[in-house]
Motif scaffolding. Structure first.
Motif, PDB file in Angstrom:
ATOM      1  N   LYS A  27      49.969  28.985  36.664  1.00 16.34           N
ATOM      2  CA  LYS A  27      50.320  30.331  36.213  1.00 16.34           C
ATOM      3  C   LYS A  27      49.461  30.637  34.864  1.00 16.34           C
ATOM      4  O   LYS A  27      48.838  31.799  34.861  1.00 16.34           O
ATOM      5  CB  LYS A  27      51.829  30.333  35.863  1.00 16.34           C
ATOM      6  N   SER A  28      49.142  29.763  34.192  1.00 18.27           N
ATOM      7  CA  SER A  28      48.287  29.944  33.039  1.00 18.27           C
ATOM      8  C   SER A  28      46.861  30.303  33.386  1.00 18.27           C
ATOM      9  O   SER A  28      46.374  31.215  32.868  1.00 18.27           O
ATOM     10  CB  SER A  28      48.597  28.906  31.872  1.00 18.27           C
ATOM     11  N   TRP A  29      46.531  29.283  34.397  1.00 12.17           N
ATOM     12  CA  TRP A  29      44.979  29.630  34.786  1.00 12.17           C
ATOM     13  C   TRP A  29      44.944  31.084  35.382  1.00 12.17           C
ATOM     14  O   TRP A  29      43.903  31.795  35.069  1.00 12.17           O
ATOM     15  CB  TRP A  29      44.733  28.606  35.607  1.00 12.17           C
ATOM     16  N   ALA A  30      46.003  31.533  36.158  1.00 14.85           N
ATOM     17  CA  ALA A  30      45.798  32.741  36.718  1.00 14.85           C
ATOM     18  C   ALA A  30      45.830  33.875  35.689  1.00 14.85           C
ATOM     19  O   ALA A  30      45.191  34.744  36.091  1.00 14.85           O
ATOM     20  CB  ALA A  30      47.279  32.818  37.717  1.00 14.85           C
ATOM     21  N   SER A  31      46.690  33.652  34.848  1.00 17.21           N
ATOM     22  CA  SER A  31      46.782  34.819  33.776  1.00 17.21           C
ATOM     23  C   SER A  31      45.532  34.840  33.042  1.00 17.21           C
ATOM     24  O   SER A  31      44.911  35.929  32.478  1.00 17.21           O
ATOM     25  CB  SER A  31      48.015  34.679  32.846  1.00 17.21           C
ATOM     26  N   LYS A  33      42.440  33.921  33.992  1.00 13.94           N
ATOM     27  CA  LYS A  33      41.254  34.462  34.530  1.00 13.94           C
ATOM     28  C   LYS A  33      41.392  35.772  35.306  1.00 13.94           C
ATOM     29  O   LYS A  33      40.812  36.311  35.986  1.00 13.94           O
ATOM     30  CB  LYS A  33      41.077  33.259  35.602  1.00 13.94           C
ATOM     31  N   GLY A  34      42.737  36.452  35.018  1.00 13.97           N
ATOM     32  CA  GLY A  34      42.871  37.748  35.498  1.00 13.97           C
ATOM     33  C   GLY A  34      43.288  37.711  36.844  1.00 13.97           C
ATOM     34  O   GLY A  34      43.153  38.919  37.675  1.00 13.97           O
ATOM     35  N   TYR A  35      43.934  36.795  37.430  1.00 13.59           N
ATOM     36  CA  TYR A  35      44.585  36.936  38.770  1.00 13.59           C
ATOM     37  C   TYR A  35      45.870  37.393  38.839  1.00 13.59           C
ATOM     38  O   TYR A  35      46.779  36.814  38.090  1.00 13.59           O
ATOM     39  CB  TYR A  35      44.410  35.417  39.436  1.00 13.59           C
ATOM     40  N   ALA A  36      46.244  38.093  39.836  1.00 11.57           N
ATOM     41  CA  ALA A  36      47.768  38.600  40.007  1.00 11.57           C
ATOM     42  C   ALA A  36      48.296  37.373  41.214  1.00 11.57           C
ATOM     43  O   ALA A  36      47.541  37.045  41.749  1.00 11.57           O
ATOM     44  CB  ALA A  36      47.755  39.783  40.899  1.00 11.57           C
ATOM     45  N   LYS A  62      42.068  38.839  42.664  1.00  8.36           N
ATOM     46  CA  LYS A  62      41.471  39.447  41.627  1.00  8.36           C
ATOM     47  C   LYS A  62      40.353  40.444  42.171  1.00  8.36           C
ATOM     48  O   LYS A  62      39.566  39.861  43.195  1.00  8.36           O
ATOM     49  CB  LYS A  62      40.532  38.536  40.879  1.00  8.36           C
ATOM     50  N   ASN A  63      40.652  41.642  41.823  1.00 11.18           N
ATOM     51  CA  ASN A  63      39.596  42.739  42.432  1.00 11.18           C
ATOM     52  C   ASN A  63      38.270  42.893  41.560  1.00 11.18           C
ATOM     53  O   ASN A  63      38.568  42.901  40.326  1.00 11.18           O
ATOM     54  CB  ASN A  63      40.426  44.035  42.235  1.00 11.18           C
ATOM     55  N   PHE A  64      37.305  42.589  42.237  1.00  8.12           N
ATOM     56  CA  PHE A  64      36.013  42.750  41.585  1.00  8.12           C
ATOM     57  C   PHE A  64      35.512  43.991  41.231  1.00  8.12           C
ATOM     58  O   PHE A  64      34.862  44.473  40.407  1.00  8.12           O
ATOM     59  CB  PHE A  64      34.985  41.531  41.995  1.00  8.12           C
ATOM     60  N   SER A  65      35.816  44.685  42.300  1.00  5.48           N
ATOM     61  CA  SER A  65      35.330  46.339  42.606  1.00  5.48           C
ATOM     62  C   SER A  65      36.207  46.957  43.531  1.00  5.48           C
ATOM     63  O   SER A  65      37.144  46.347  43.871  1.00  5.48           O
ATOM     64  CB  SER A  65      33.923  46.307  42.972  1.00  5.48           C
TER      65      SER A  65
END
Lengths: 167, 174
Positions: A27-31, A33-36, A62-65
Motif C-alpha cells: 500500500k505504501s509503495w503504491a501511494s 509512487k502515485g498508483y491508484a 498510474k496514468n502517464f498521459s
C-alpha cells in the motif's frame, strides 16, 4: 485500447511474517509512487492446516498521459498461516507463520480511453503514430514501470527477510 | 476513463470462511450507508433457508443510492450470500463469546450515473441539440471533474465499505 505485457515477477517465501505488514508495504509503495489501488478480490478461509488468505489487487494503475497508462496486477496468496509467539528484546510478540506467493504482472495500456478506435482511419493513424512518434515516450514509461517493479520487489523482499530474524 | 453517462468500478469480491458475527456485519453495512448519506437503501431480495444440519443460509441483495447533486448519482449494489452458518461459542482472550461460523461471500457492484434527472434527454425538435450539448458538456467541460473528482469520491465510498465489512468480519489483512 491495447495492452502490452512488459514483465512479470514471482516472489515465494516461507517462514515468519506479518500479513498486515506485508499488505502495508504494498500500500505504501503504491501511494509513494502515485498508483491508484483497487482490491478486486479478498478471501480468507480458516482451514485445519492454517488460514488461507488470497488478495487480488487489480488494477493498480498510474496514468502517464491521456494516451498511456501503467497497470500492475498483484496476486497475493498466503497459505498455512498460523499464529506463533516470538521473542524480541525480551518481549513476546504475536506473529504469523506460513507461506507467501506473490505474482506481479506489469503491463502498459495505450489509448485507454479508446479515442482512436471510433473510426478505421483513426486506428490506422494511431498505429502509425504509435510506431513512429510515440514509441520513445512509451519506452520511457516502460522504464518507469520496470523501476517501480524493482522497488516493489526489493521492498517486499527486504520486509520478508527482516521478519526472518525475529525467530 | 471517459466521462460516460454511466460508469463504475470493477466488481469487488470478499470471501470469508471461518468465524464472524453476522449481525455485526449487517449493522456495519447499515451504518455505513447512513453515515455516508445514502438516501435510498432498498432490500431487493432477502432469502433465508431453514437451517439444515450444515447450518443456515442467507441471500440478501441491497441496492443503495445517493443523489450527490442535481447531475451526479452514486449507486452501490451488494449481493451477499452466507452458507452453512451456525452459532458457536468460542474463547477469545480468555472470554467466552457467542459468534457465527460459516462461509461468507459478498459482491459489491458500483455505478455512477450522470444526468440522472434526464434533463438533457430533450424532447421534440430540440432533442438532437440538447443531446449534443450534453455530450459536449460531459466530454469537454465536465470530463476532469467527473474523472478526477466524482469517480474518485465514488471509489472512496466503495473502498470504505469494503474495508468496513472486512473489519467487521475480523479479516487478517485489511
Amino acid at each position: 485500447m491495447e495492452r502490452d505485457v512488459i514483465t512479470s515477477k514471482k516472489i515465494n517465501f516461507a517462514g515468519v511474517f506479518d500479513p498486515q505488514g506485508l499488505y502495508d508495504v504494498m500500500k505504501s509503495w503504491a501511494s509513494d509512487k502515485g498508483y491508484a489501488f483497487v482490491e478486486l478480490s479478498h478471501s480468507e478461509s480458516l482451514k485445519s492446516e492454517g488460514k488461507f488468505i488470497e488478495v487480488i489487487l487489480y488494477p493498480v494503475f498510474k496514468n502517464f498521459s491521456d494516451y498511456a497508462k501503467g497497470v500492475f496486477k498483484i496476486h497475493v496468496q498466503m497459505k498455512k498461516v498460523k499464529d506463533i509467539t516470538v521473542k524480541q528484546d525480551d518481549k513476546k510478540l504475536k506473529m504469523k507463520e506460513g507461506t507467501v506467493t506473490i505474482s506481479i504482472i506489469v503491463f502498459i495500456e495505450t489509448d485507454y480511453e479508446a479515442r482512436w478506435e471510433s473510426k478505421p482511419i483513426f486506428y490506422v493513424l494511431r498505429t502509425i503514430a504509435h510506431k513512429y512518434f510515440l514509441s520513445p515516450f512509451i519506452d520511457r514509461n516502460e522504464t518507469v514501470l520496470r523501476k517501480d517493479l524493482a522497488l516493489l520487489e526489493s521492498n517486499i523482499k527486504s520486509f520478508l527477510n527482516l521478519q526472518k530474524f525475529r525467530k | 476513463m471517459v466521462a460516460d453517462k454511466k460508469g463504475g468500478l470493477p466488481k469487488f469480491t470478499i470471501k470469508h470462511r471461518g468465524f464472524f458475527t453476522f449481525n455485526e456485519v449487517m449493522d456495519t453495512i447499515k451504518s455505513f450507508f447512513a453515515d455516508n448519506f445514502y438516501d435510498s437503501v432498498k432490500y431487493e431480495g432477502y432469502k433465508y433457508k431453514i437451517p439444515s444440519p450444515a447450518g443456515a443460509e442467507y441471500e440478501i441483495i441491497i441496492d443503495a443510492s445517493k443523489k450527490v447533486n442535481e447531475y451526479v448519482k452514486f449507486g452501490i449494489r451488494l449481493f451477499l450470500r452466507v452458507f452453512d452458518m451456525r452459532e458457536v461459542e468460542i474463547v477469545q482472550d480468555g472470554k467466552k463469546i457467542t459468534t457465527n461460523e460459516g462461509k461468507f461471500h459478498l459482491e459489491i457492484t458500483s455505478s455512477r450515473e450522470l444526468d440522472w434527472q434526464k434533463r438533457f434527454e430533450g424532447y421534440g425538435v430540440f432533442q438532437p441539440f440538447i443531446s449534443w450539448l450534453d455530450e459536449f458538456f460531459r466530454k469537454n467541460i465536465l470530463k476532469y471533474k467527473v474523472d478526477d473528482y466524482w469517480d474518485d469520491k465514488h471509489a472512496a465510498d466503495v473502498i470504505g465499505l469494503t474495508k468496513a465489512v472486512q473489519n467487521a468480519l475480523g479479516q487478517e489483512v485489511v
